[in-house]
Design a protein around this motif. Structure first.
Motif: not given
Length: 330
Positions: A89-93, A263-268, A270-275
């Motif tokens: 998921s890091r590749g998204l943001w 789109f930026q907020f949803s990607c960030v 998503f990565n924050a929840v998984l991290e």
């Protein structure tokens, strides 16, 4: 069992010293010591009460150790499943950082601090770390003309922030682990936050996973389309270079910036929840491993105490038996 062994030891050591006169008759002839309880109410096996307490404690510690070992194994299995998704998921943001940059120190009026935490405890200090960073951002962005607000994800951060910042909590979301952690679900949450909260800058606070024993408190900033357009016009930072890109299609720059911010907020997020979930499982593994080792140390000390108490009880019984036999012979 201890009393039976004690009687066997007493019979074995005292048998050669006993006289033909029965011990019961000698005990009846000897003067009786006063007792606080009637003879029929004196509990049997009084000397084994201390060893019984120690045995109960040992049993409790063993049960706790089994639970902590099981929790460690569960956390390890969940960590392996989440770690790969978090790294992907890091590749998204990251492209947004290259395009828009990251400006956590930007001065805006409406700051919304999105604190990501867990719903369960027993995972070290990851939740306290997120709350401490969030409080620091809130204090830093407070002022007479500023309106910092909290959006809290997770029950643990909510419990800590509600003590002294109840009026600043605008929205709380809990029970995230019960929802499948995929991009679709997280984008729905991000859309709800954007629709229900007025903001100039969203600052997402989470714990970035490094290893099982290491995590890094991280703050990612997402600006509103109005602020981005203002920064583009002022030509500051990477946002000043945004006009050098061509926009395909018939959409205006305002519409493009609105879609880009969502789109930026949803990607960030998503990565924050998984991290943060990865950091939670790693911290829980470490905490349960420490708890298991501490339980083993406590169990060793209780075993030593139990053996010493049991040996002292056996020695006391043997001394009494031998002393009684010697008194009968005399």
């Amino acid at each position: 069992m201890a009393m039976a062994a004690l009687r066997r030891e007493g019979r074995r050591f005292a048998a050669p010293l006993l006289s033909p006169r029965p011990i019961a008759a000698a005990a009846a002839a000897a003067p009786r010591r006063p007792s606080l309880l009637p003879e029929e109410e004196v509990p049997f096996g009084v000397r084994s009460i201390s060893t019984q307490v120690v045995r109960n404690r040992m049993k409790s510690v063993k049960n706790i150790q089994k639970i902590t070992k099981a929790m460690k194994m569960v956390a390890a299995s969940k960590l392996r499943a989440i770690q790969t998704r978090a790294e992907n998921s890091r590749g998204l943001w990251q492209p947004f950082i290259a395009l828009l940059g990251d400006t956590p120190s930007i001065d805006v009026k409406k700051n919304v601090i999105v604190t990501v935490s867990s719903d369960k405890g027993l995972c070290g200090g990851i939740n306290s770390t997120s709350v401490r960073v969030s409080k620091g951002l809130h204090k830093l962005n407070s002022g007479p003309e500023k309106e910092p607000k909290y959006v809290v994800l997770g029950e643990k951060a909510k419990v800590q922030l509600i003590r002294d910042s109840r009026k600043d909590i605008h929205l709380t979301i809990s029970e995230l682990p019960k929802i499948p952690l995929n991009y679709t679900q997280v984008s729905v949450l991000a859309d709800d936050i954007i629709k229900n909260v007025e903001f100039d800058a969203l600052k997402i606070v989470f714990n970035k996973f490094h290893s099982v024993v290491s995590f890094l408190p991280t703050v990612s900033t997402v600006l509103s389309p109005e602020v981005v357009e203002r920064e583009v016009e002022s030509g500051s930072g990477k946002l000043g270079e945004l006009d050098s890109y061509e926009i395909e299609g018939s959409s205006t720059r305002g519409e493009t910036l609105q879609n880009l911010a969502e789109f930026q907020f949803s990607c960030v997020l998503f990565n924050a929840v998984l991290e943060n979930a990865c950091s939670e499982m790693g911290a829980r593994m470490s905490a349960m491993d420490s708890s298991s080792r501490n339980a083993g140390d406590v169990l060793d000390r209780l075993t030593l105490t139990y053996n010493r108490t049991r040996q002292a009880s056996i020695t006391t019984e043997l001394i009494e038996i031998i002393s009684g036999a010697s008194a009968l012979e005399g």
